[in-house]
Motif scaffolding. Structure first.
Motif, PDB file in Angstrom:
ATOM      1  N   LYS A   1     -14.038   5.308 -10.261  1.00 22.32           N
ATOM      2  CA  LYS A   1     -13.783   6.573  -9.875  1.00 22.32           C
ATOM      3  C   LYS A   1     -12.898   7.392 -10.639  1.00 22.32           C
ATOM      4  O   LYS A   1     -13.243   8.500 -11.135  1.00 22.32           O
ATOM      5  CB  LYS A   1     -13.233   6.662  -8.247  1.00 22.32           C
ATOM      6  CG  LYS A   1     -13.176   8.147  -7.849  1.00 22.32           C
ATOM      7  CD  LYS A   1     -12.657   7.996  -6.471  1.00 22.32           C
ATOM      8  CE  LYS A   1     -12.096   9.360  -5.681  1.00 22.32           C
ATOM      9  NZ  LYS A   1     -11.737   9.274  -4.285  1.00 22.32           N
ATOM     10  N   GLN A   2     -12.040   6.685 -11.042  1.00 18.82           N
ATOM     11  CA  GLN A   2     -10.817   7.248 -11.991  1.00 18.82           C
ATOM     12  C   GLN A   2     -11.455   7.311 -13.328  1.00 18.82           C
ATOM     13  O   GLN A   2     -11.144   8.625 -14.005  1.00 18.82           O
ATOM     14  CB  GLN A   2      -9.796   6.194 -11.962  1.00 18.82           C
ATOM     15  CG  GLN A   2      -8.953   6.348 -10.986  1.00 18.82           C
ATOM     16  CD  GLN A   2      -8.373   7.751 -10.343  1.00 18.82           C
ATOM     17  OE1 GLN A   2      -7.812   8.522 -11.522  1.00 18.82           O
ATOM     18  NE2 GLN A   2      -8.389   7.801  -9.095  1.00 18.82           N
TER      19      GLN A   2
ATOM     20  N   LYS B   1       0.941   3.934  -2.913  1.00 17.31           N
ATOM     21  CA  LYS B   1       0.385   5.420  -2.795  1.00 17.31           C
ATOM     22  C   LYS B   1       1.685   6.360  -3.112  1.00 17.31           C
ATOM     23  O   LYS B   1       1.587   7.718  -3.503  1.00 17.31           O
ATOM     24  CB  LYS B   1       0.297   5.663  -1.361  1.00 17.31           C
ATOM     25  CG  LYS B   1      -1.056   5.096  -0.789  1.00 17.31           C
ATOM     26  CD  LYS B   1      -1.309   5.224   0.638  1.00 17.31           C
ATOM     27  CE  LYS B   1      -2.896   4.809   0.860  1.00 17.31           C
ATOM     28  NZ  LYS B   1      -3.097   4.593   2.507  1.00 17.31           N
TER      29      LYS B   1
ATOM     30  N   THR C   1     -15.254  -2.133  -3.154  1.00 17.11           N
ATOM     31  CA  THR C   1     -14.224  -1.423  -3.337  1.00 17.11           C
ATOM     32  C   THR C   1     -13.350  -1.492  -4.503  1.00 17.11           C
ATOM     33  O   THR C   1     -12.774  -0.520  -5.067  1.00 17.11           O
ATOM     34  CB  THR C   1     -13.396  -1.680  -1.955  1.00 17.11           C
ATOM     35  OG1 THR C   1     -14.198  -1.447  -0.761  1.00 17.11           O
ATOM     36  CG2 THR C   1     -12.263  -0.867  -1.745  1.00 17.11           C
ATOM     37  N   THR C   2     -13.085  -2.832  -4.859  1.00 19.04           N
ATOM     38  CA  THR C   2     -12.239  -3.248  -6.067  1.00 19.04           C
ATOM     39  C   THR C   2     -12.798  -2.205  -7.092  1.00 19.04           C
ATOM     40  O   THR C   2     -11.890  -1.832  -7.931  1.00 19.04           O
ATOM     41  CB  THR C   2     -12.204  -4.730  -6.503  1.00 19.04           C
ATOM     42  OG1 THR C   2     -12.337  -5.545  -5.155  1.00 19.04           O
ATOM     43  CG2 THR C   2     -11.066  -4.969  -7.101  1.00 19.04           C
TER      44      THR C   2
ATOM     45  N   CYS D   1      -4.735   2.658 -10.125  1.00 18.38           N
ATOM     46  CA  CYS D   1      -5.680   3.835 -10.779  1.00 18.38           C
ATOM     47  C   CYS D   1      -5.033   5.383 -10.314  1.00 18.38           C
ATOM     48  O   CYS D   1      -5.217   6.039 -10.996  1.00 18.38           O
ATOM     49  CB  CYS D   1      -7.148   3.717  -9.620  1.00 18.38           C
ATOM     50  SG  CYS D   1      -7.994   2.283 -10.216  1.00 18.38           S
ATOM     51  N   MET D   2      -4.339   5.334  -9.090  1.00 19.33           N
ATOM     52  CA  MET D   2      -3.802   6.491  -8.717  1.00 19.33           C
ATOM     53  C   MET D   2      -2.748   7.032  -9.672  1.00 19.33           C
ATOM     54  O   MET D   2      -2.484   8.107  -9.897  1.00 19.33           O
ATOM     55  CB  MET D   2      -3.344   6.566  -7.364  1.00 19.33           C
ATOM     56  CG  MET D   2      -4.210   6.542  -6.176  1.00 19.33           C
ATOM     57  SD  MET D   2      -5.367   7.873  -6.188  1.00 19.33           S
ATOM     58  CE  MET D   2      -4.295   8.842  -5.373  1.00 19.33           C
TER      59      MET D   2
ATOM     60  N   ASP E   1       0.942  -1.192  -0.081  1.00 22.52           N
ATOM     61  CA  ASP E   1      -0.080  -0.212   0.118  1.00 22.52           C
ATOM     62  C   ASP E   1       0.892   1.229   0.003  1.00 22.52           C
ATOM     63  O   ASP E   1       0.494   2.169  -0.667  1.00 22.52           O
ATOM     64  CB  ASP E   1      -1.055   0.218   1.150  1.00 22.52           C
ATOM     65  CG  ASP E   1      -1.818   1.209   1.217  1.00 22.52           C
ATOM     66  OD1 ASP E   1      -2.521   1.411   0.251  1.00 22.52           O
ATOM     67  OD2 ASP E   1      -2.150   1.747   2.426  1.00 22.52           O
TER      68      ASP E   1
ATOM     69  N   ASN F   1     -14.826   0.046  -7.328  1.00 16.03           N
ATOM     70  CA  ASN F   1     -15.063   1.364  -7.007  1.00 16.03           C
ATOM     71  C   ASN F   1     -13.895   2.501  -7.342  1.00 16.03           C
ATOM     72  O   ASN F   1     -13.823   3.717  -7.973  1.00 16.03           O
ATOM     73  CB  ASN F   1     -15.319   1.772  -5.514  1.00 16.03           C
ATOM     74  CG  ASN F   1     -16.750   1.410  -4.976  1.00 16.03           C
ATOM     75  OD1 ASN F   1     -17.456   0.999  -5.961  1.00 16.03           O
ATOM     76  ND2 ASN F   1     -17.013   1.188  -4.013  1.00 16.03           N
ATOM     77  N   SER F   2     -12.653   1.900  -6.989  1.00 18.91           N
ATOM     78  CA  SER F   2     -11.426   2.585  -7.392  1.00 18.91           C
ATOM     79  C   SER F   2     -11.252   2.899  -9.020  1.00 18.91           C
ATOM     80  O   SER F   2     -11.194   3.979  -9.407  1.00 18.91           O
ATOM     81  CB  SER F   2     -10.205   1.787  -6.905  1.00 18.91           C
ATOM     82  OG  SER F   2     -10.344   1.467  -5.534  1.00 18.91           O
TER      83      SER F   2
ATOM     84  N   ASN G   1      -6.037   0.136  -6.243  1.00 14.91           N
ATOM     85  CA  ASN G   1      -6.004   1.832  -6.045  1.00 14.91           C
ATOM     86  C   ASN G   1      -4.715   2.403  -6.410  1.00 14.91           C
ATOM     87  O   ASN G   1      -4.698   3.685  -7.005  1.00 14.91           O
ATOM     88  CB  ASN G   1      -5.994   1.884  -4.514  1.00 14.91           C
ATOM     89  CG  ASN G   1      -6.310   3.599  -4.040  1.00 14.91           C
ATOM     90  OD1 ASN G   1      -7.251   4.155  -4.418  1.00 14.91           O
ATOM     91  ND2 ASN G   1      -5.426   3.817  -3.174  1.00 14.91           N
TER      92      ASN G   1
ATOM     93  N   ASN H   1      -7.327  -4.902  -3.427  1.00 16.94           N
ATOM     94  CA  ASN H   1      -7.806  -3.681  -3.520  1.00 16.94           C
ATOM     95  C   ASN H   1      -6.790  -2.551  -3.270  1.00 16.94           C
ATOM     96  O   ASN H   1      -7.010  -1.219  -4.031  1.00 16.94           O
ATOM     97  CB  ASN H   1      -8.749  -3.160  -2.511  1.00 16.94           C
ATOM     98  CG  ASN H   1     -10.183  -4.019  -2.875  1.00 16.94           C
ATOM     99  OD1 ASN H   1     -10.322  -4.484  -3.740  1.00 16.94           O
ATOM    100  ND2 ASN H   1     -10.943  -4.140  -1.718  1.00 16.94           N
TER     101      ASN H   1
END
Length: 734
Positions: free
Chosen positions: A602-603, A536, A595-596, A570-571, A532, A598-599, A567, A563
């Motif tokens: 969202k993008q 990030k 959640t998987t 996607c980020m 994670d 959603n990320s 994320n 997840n």
């Protein structure tokens, strides 16, 4: 005497029931053996004279103490004389008992006069025939409670004497129930089983109550449980008619063996056999299904119970509430509590503790306090466990003022907090970043003589790491080691997580290497935390490499791991890799969650690619993954941004119907979207709905409706909105 162990007794009994065929009912009921005649030897002339004098004296002077009355005869009185005197006074039960007690007391004091086993059995028969079963049982119990070198010989002698004296001294079959029950209660289950079969030869079947006692005794041991079920199956052939209590015992045995389905089948068979199940019968099977987590079957069984006019008892309700709480269905568990009260069954401390603990775990602070107050209002006194559970729940909600007040209340009531209570408070302070308060509670704990454990130190280290105080956390680890406490994987993971949060990944990796050397091997949580951190920071190559190492070590990634990767993709703008990850998960039978998806959605919404967003949403539905509130909020905001207000409105309605909460940003997006499309009715409706839910709109939304109401001449509403906007937007901003 060296007694046989319980396990040997039950295994021998189990072997006996499987190796030898039991006597059939026909063998004992059609040609029973007659009981023998009691024929003691005749007394001599001298003995006859003594017996006549003793008999006459105790009858004439019955109100005087026998010790004084029989003083002149003590030196000549022998154990054999006892039976001959009993023959003369057998119709006077009170005198029989007094005379026998005199003989026993002489035996205990001077070791001269020992009542024979035959005389003991005679008195037992007379007591039963005189409806004094309690005395009969006490006499038999006194005999069997004494240590014996040869249990088998004692059993054979006692049984032979009891049978020999039966016909002429009482002829009441209840005497054999008394003997059977004493054998069972004193742990001589093998001997009780032998007695049962011996009595069959005389046409006597011990009562169902005695057999139930036998089943109960057997069921206290795992091997004995199997024997109990075997006895239940085979004793009806020998003349035993089981009753509801018998069925309940065996239902409990089957459930303890894990055979809940067989227990349920037996419950159904009870009615066909003429024995109607009671609330206890249903309660036993309900408890079995509850232990297996089979909620559907539990509810079906309770429905059947109610249709038969039976009311669930506290035991049944408590089991259902426990199961619902364990399944996370605490709201439904509370509904069962309300139903329980309506049915006149009043919940106790245990039921409230179970439910409150459930709400604590779910983080529902409001429901926890409501139930706790209700409990106290109903005069149910909270115990130490209850206070600790509620304090823990309140701490999880971050309400430390309330938690501290409850802690003080607990102490004032004389309930001493232990390490668990103090640790809950410490963890609560650490979670809200109040390290000063956490260490104050820690010091108080030590002053009380309580020793902080690994969980206590883990909470403190976690709080320090989140505050970036890594050096202090390391000092605490040293202190912990000096006290002989070894850090565990959980504590190491806490430090790794703290280091990652402040961006010190290099130190986190070093700690992970130290874990390996110390023998506390990094687990899935450790690797996921580092993955994670790399995601990030946009270092997806390192995240990938760490995942490969994790898989090589045989560690299975969780949905959280995937997840985190999603994320990260996607980020980093790697949306195609994100889609490939979902495809790979499905191919490897790993089910993504909301959640998987959603990320990724969202993008695509941020990029205004609603076509791709909709396609992903369709895949999500097709694969049976249920959307959550975040899914709807993402989709609504995306459609509003793309001015697809019809689709946004449809999703909003669907979201509300499913009970999901609409966020402030979603309301703002919907209102702006409708206002721009000149859909003023929908915009106003949403604005009022938003205010009703206590959500604060953004300043430009207030400006819209202030202007609209001003132009419409709604001066009162205009002023109200102005005040509200100043209070909630401008004042809060400053």
């Amino acid at each position: 005497m060296k007694r046989r162990t319980t396990s040997i007794i039950f295994s021998n009994l189990h072997r006996r029931f499987h190796q030898f065929p039991l006597t059939t009912a026909a063998n004992f009921s059609t040609t029973p053996r007659p009981f023998p005649d009691h024929s003691p030897r005749n007394p001599s002339v001298t003995d006859t004279d003594l017996i006549r004098h003793v008999t006459t004296t105790i009858k004439r002077r019955r109100l005087e103490p026998l010790r004084r009355v029989l003083k002149p005869y003590e030196s000549r009185f022998k154990p054999s004389h006892l039976i001959w005197v009993l023959i003369n006074i057998k119709n006077d039960y009170k005198l029989v008992l007094n005379f026998f007690n005199w003989a026993k007391s002489r035996s205990e004091e001077e070791q001269q006069l020992h009542p024979t086993l035959e005389s003991l059995c005679i008195v037992v028969h007379i007591a039963v025939a005189s409806n004094d079963v309690e005395t009969a049982k006490r006499l038999v119990f006194e005999f069997w409670a004494k240590p014996r070198l040869d249990v088998l010989k004692s059993f054979e002698l006692f049984t032979e004497r009891l049978v020999y004296t039966y016909k002429d001294w009482g002829s009441h079959p209840l005497v054999f129930d008394v003997y059977f029950q004493v054998l069972v209660e004193t742990g001589f289950v093998l001997e009780a089983e032998k007695l049962f079969h011996k009595l069959l030869g005389y046409g006597v079947v011990v009562s169902v109550d005695s057999c139930n006692l036998f089943l109960c005794k057997l069921s206290r041991n795992f091997e004995g449980i199997k024997v109990a079920v075997k006895v239940f199956e085979e004793f009806p052939e020998l003349g035993v008619c089981w009753n509801t209590v018998s069925y309940n015992i065996v239902l409990h045995c089957l459930c303890r063996l894990g055979k809940v389905k067989e227990a349920h089948n037996l419950l159904v068979q009870m009615e066909h056999r003429g024995d109607f199940p009671d609330v206890v019968s249903y309660g036993v099977v309900v408890s079995g299904y509850c232990r297996n987590g089979e909620l559907d079957k539990v509810l079906k069984l309770v429905g059947e119970l109610k249709r038969k006019g039976l009311k669930p008892n506290e035991y049944i309700y408590n089991n259902i509430i426990v199961l619902l709480c364990e399944s996370g269905e605490v709201v439904e568990a509370e509904r069962v509590l309300r139903e329980m009260r309506k049915c006149g069954v009043f919940p106790d401390n245990v039921v409230y503790t179970t439910l409150i603990s459930g709400f604590c775990k779910s983080g529902d602070f409001k429901a926890t306090c409501k139930l706790f107050d209700e409990m106290k209002h109903k005069k149910i006194v909270p115990d130490f466990v209850m206070y600790t559970s509620v304090i823990h729940g309140i701490c999880k909600s971050g309400k430390m003022v309330e938690a501290r007040e409850l802690f003080s209340e607990m102490c004032m009531k004389g309930l001493e907090p232990d390490e668990v209570t103090y640790t809950a408070l410490i963890d609560g302070y650490c979670k809200v970043g109040e390290m000063k308060g956490a260490f104050a509670v820690h010091n108080q704990m030590v002053q009380k003589g309580l020793i902080p454990n690994v969980v206590t130190y883990t909470a403190l280290v976690d709080g320090l790491c989140k505050n970036g105080e890594i050096d202090v956390a390391n000092e605490l680890l040293d202190e912990m080691s000096r006290k002989g406490l070894q850090p565990n994987v959980c504590m190491y993971n806490t430090i790794v997580n703290g280091l990652c949060k402040i961006g010190n990944i290099a130190q986190a990796v070093k700690i992970m290497e130290e874990m390996d050397l110390a023998g506390f091997y990094p687990n899935t949580i450790t690797y996921t935390t580092l993955i994670d951190a790399y995601c990030k920071m946009g270092e997806m190559a390192k995240a990938h490499e760490l995942l490969r190492i994790m898989l090589d070590k045989g560690l299975q990634p969780t949905i959280v791991t995937f997840n985190v990767l999603m994320n990260g993709f996607c980020m980093s703008g790697m949306l195609e890799e994100g889609e490939r990850l979902i495809k790979w998960m499905f191919e490897n039978s790993i089910m993504p969650n909301a959640t998987t998806f959603n990320s990724l959605m969202k993008q695509y919404c941020i990029r205004n690619n609603m076509r791709a967003t909709t396609e992903i949403y369709k895949v999500m539905h097709a694969r049976g993954v249920m959307p959550d509130s975040n899914t709807y909020n993402i989709l609504i905001k995306g459609h509003c941004k793309a001015r697809n207000m019809k689709e946004a409105w449809f999703l909003h309605k669907q979201m509300v119907e499913k009970g999901f909460n609409v966020t402030t940003t979603t309301y703002n997006a919907l209102i702006r979207g409708f206002y721009k499309r000149k859909k003023f009715v929908e915009a106003r409706k949403l604005f009022e709905e938003m205010r009703t839910h206590g959500l604060v709109a953004e300043k430009d939304i207030y400006d819209i409706f202030i202007d609209v109401n001003y132009e419409e001449g709604n001066w009162e509403i205009t002023l109200e909105l102005c005040d509200e906007a100043i209070e909630k937007c401008l004042v809060n901003e400053t």
